[in-house]
Design an enzyme around this catalytic site. Structure first.
Site, PDB file in Angstrom:
ATOM      1  N   LYS B  76      -4.641  87.576   9.856  1.00  0.00           N
ATOM      2  CA  LYS B  76      -4.158  86.922   8.638  1.00  0.00           C
ATOM      3  C   LYS B  76      -2.767  86.359   8.914  1.00  0.00           C
ATOM      4  O   LYS B  76      -1.947  87.016   9.579  1.00  0.00           O
ATOM      5  CB  LYS B  76      -4.112  87.946   7.516  1.00  0.00           C
ATOM      6  CG  LYS B  76      -3.794  87.376   6.132  1.00  0.00           C
ATOM      7  CD  LYS B  76      -3.861  88.488   5.085  1.00  0.00           C
ATOM      8  CE  LYS B  76      -3.674  87.971   3.674  1.00  0.00           C
ATOM      9  NZ  LYS B  76      -3.786  89.062   2.667  1.00  0.00           N
ATOM     10  N   SER B 151      -6.962  87.873  -1.099  1.00  0.00           N
ATOM     11  CA  SER B 151      -6.238  86.795  -0.460  1.00  0.00           C
ATOM     12  C   SER B 151      -6.557  86.620   1.024  1.00  0.00           C
ATOM     13  O   SER B 151      -6.278  85.569   1.588  1.00  0.00           O
ATOM     14  CB  SER B 151      -4.733  87.029  -0.611  1.00  0.00           C
ATOM     15  OG  SER B 151      -4.336  88.196   0.102  1.00  0.00           O
ATOM     16  N   SER B 175      -7.071  92.690  -1.511  1.00  0.00           N
ATOM     17  CA  SER B 175      -7.123  91.475  -0.701  1.00  0.00           C
ATOM     18  C   SER B 175      -7.851  91.586   0.633  1.00  0.00           C
ATOM     19  O   SER B 175      -8.062  90.573   1.294  1.00  0.00           O
ATOM     20  CB  SER B 175      -5.711  90.950  -0.443  1.00  0.00           C
ATOM     21  OG  SER B 175      -5.244  90.263  -1.571  1.00  0.00           O
TER      22      SER B 175
END
Lengths: 103, 479
Positions: B76, B151, B175
């Site tokens: 990420k 996310s 997330s």
């Protein structure tokens, strides 16, 4: 503990925007006022809870200050750090004027 | 217990396959399909090829490259990579090159992993659909007209599309788990403090935790076991031996007590199919020998309200550092205040501004007790209720998300509608407890759904044990 505040107003949002260093257009101010009001309205469900005597939790772990031995050790590479800054002067970060004009 | 990452690492360590070959196979899939999906913001193929070369040389020299030898891993883009752009999905960090690696990045490299790229995310990890990224959304590999969740949507999509065998994300309110559920893969949020946050760009520091994505529970456990453990560079990192997620995977659930959380299994706004799948999961575990009962965690229903005061409050403080002085973007102004205003107003997107203002308001004089103070007390209630449940149960079950993946653009105009995605995942973050989302069947449109296994702090071993049993009993995803 006090109850929840009155509905958030455009003046409140303008104030927090200024505190957070965000500039809002008139349109944004109106949009955000409505959206923040909706989120705060949803949060009213915790208003009815009996919370006197309940300790607040700031953090999931019962942590105390974490210290290490006071021994010098290498930090980040200064040139690499300065290379990432928007503006530098010598070995310092450069910023625009901080103080106003002298009277 | 198996998975493609375990198999690839075993083949590479045994000299049956080269790391280069495993890597090229995945990069070919990226080439073929990431134009459409946009899982990656930045591909690091060159560095990954060099790492693969080193792994292959080590094997040839009779040196074990480590437990993730030759395994392609996606990161990420809120995890710092030295000299490699790390944007947090924000214009304000566009072009920034971190001067250090996150601890998890170092541990991956030391384990022989190949870091293939940085994945898309909601800006500063604030969102549940990856649509708030400044660089455009990611699409769900199962159905590209739909969001991958968020996310960590790019990481979930990268694993689901076969671009990487494993990925890391961060989970502040769901997330990792919610996008894992929406993309049909496994995703876990470890106990707060189990994985070092050094080099994870902060959103809400008392909630943020790095977690693994994989296609199987065993692969997710493998990745977690590589990155977990004490790190002196993170003052919130837990001292002492880390629990091993892989330890009890094959042991089944005979004799374990598993509670179905009533409040989450019947949460407001839940797709009936998601509720039904969670009950099927409970039945499946009972069929496998667990003692399963419903259990009430009454304060869990207040998690959403508490979270959307606490997380923005912490974010408003953490994001004060983006001021155009030391790193990231600067938009010049006549004086420093004007520079701050222009930099932050042009650098941050709408969702980030909304949360900064919400947090600033919740922390401001006159409202602090009414909002932030109350939310922190609710946090105590949630932790207490979970502790009471864990007196009787080894692990708990709940849906991961209210429903399957939703169409792009369908929830972006109403923040509350988007926030409601996190209703079932937030309580674990507030309590600091571990939870794993396991794919479990589909909704009526054939989209994947996930069921979560929750456990007490440092209960990773039993949580992954139950998750593995759930995986073995799950109906397949046929679409």
């Amino acid at each position: 503990m006090g109850g929840m505040a009155e509905r958030i107003t455009p003046a409140d949002v303008a104030l927090v925007a200024r505190l957070a260093r965000l500039a809002l257009t008139a349109e944004e101010l109106e949009l955000y006022t409505g959206q923040l009001a909706a989120v705060l309205e949803h949060a009213r469900d915790i208003e009815a809870l009996e919370l006197d005597g309940v300790e607040p939790t700031a953090h999931p772990l019962p942590l105390r200050n974490v210290l290490r031995e006071d021994v010098a050790r290498p930090g980040l590479d200064r040139a690499e750090v300065l290379a990432a800054a928007p503006a530098v002067e010598g070995e310092r970060f450069a910023v625009p004027r901080i103080l106003g004009e002298a009277p | 217990m198996n998975g493609p990452a375990l198999a690839a690492a075993a083949a590479v360590r045994g000299g049956e396959r080269s790391a280069r070959e495993v890597l090229d196979e995945h990069l070919a899939r990226v080439e073929e399909r990431d134009g459409e999906l946009h899982a990656f913001l930045n591909l690091t193929a060159g560095a990954a090829r060099e790492a693969a070369g080193r792994v292959d040389e080590a094997v040839a020299a009779g040196i074990d490259p480590g437990p993730l030898a030759g395994v392609p891993v996606a990161l990420k883009d809120n995890l710092c990579t030295r000299g490699v752009a790390t944007t947090c999905g924000s214009r304000i960090l566009e072009g920034w090159l971190p001067p250090y690696d996150a601890t998890v990045v170092r541990r991956l490299a030391a384990a022989g992993a190949l870091i293939v790229g940085k994945t898309n995310l909601d800006e500063f990890a604030m969102g549940s659909s990856t649509e708030s990224s400044a660089f455009g959304p990611t699409r769900n590999p199962v159905d590209p007209s739909r969001v991958p969740g968020g996310s960590s949507g790019g990481s979930a999509a990268a694993v689901a599309a076969g671009f990487a065998l494993l990925a890391l994300g961060s989970d502040t309110g769901g997330s990792v788990r919610q996008p894992a559920a929406l993309c049909g893969v496994v995703g876990a949020k470890p106990t707060y403090g189990l994985v070092s946050r050094y080099g994870l760009i902060a959103f809400a520091s008392s909630l943020d935790q790095i977690g693994p994505f994989a296609t199987t529970v065993a692969d997710a456990a493998l990745l977690l076991d590589v990155v977990s453990g004490h790190d002196p560079a993170d003052s919130t990192s837990l001292a002492g031996a880390a629990p091993r997620a892989s330890e009890a995977l094959g042991r089944g659930v005979e004799g374990l007590a598993v509670g179905l959380v009533s409040e989450l299994a019947s949460a407001e706004g839940l797709d009936p199919r998601s509720a039904a799948r969670t009950r099927e999961a409970a039945d499946a575990l009972a069929g496998a020998g667990a003692k399963v009962e419903e259990v009430s965690v009454p304060a869990a229903v207040y998690g959403l309200s508490a979270y959307y005061l606490i997380a923005p409050a912490e974010a408003s403080s953490n994001l004060a550092r983006y001021d155009g002085v030391r790193y990231g973007r600067r938009v010049d102004g006549a004086d420093i205040t004007e520079m701050y205003l222009r930099t932050r107003s042009e650098g941050f997107g709408a969702e980030v501004k909304r949360r900064i203002m919400l947090g600033t308001y919740a922390l401001s004089a006159g409202y602090y007790d009414a909002y932030y103070g109350k939310a922190q007390r609710v946090r105590t209630l949630i932790a207490r209720d979970f502790e009471a449940a864990y007196q009787r149960f080894d692990a708990l079950l709940a849906p991961t998300a209210p429903g399957g993946a939703f169409p792009l653009g369908s929830k972006t105009s109403d923040p509350l509608l988007m926030y409601a995605n996190d209703v079932c995942t937030i309580p674990s973050n507030l309590a600091g407890h571990p939870a794993v989302s396991v794919p479990f069947g589909t909704d009526d449109a054939g989209l994947p759904l996930g069921v979560q296994v929750l456990g007490p702090a440092l209960g990773e071993t039993v949580v992954f044990q139950v998750a593995a049993a759930l995986e073995a009993a799950a109906p397949g995803v046929s679409r």
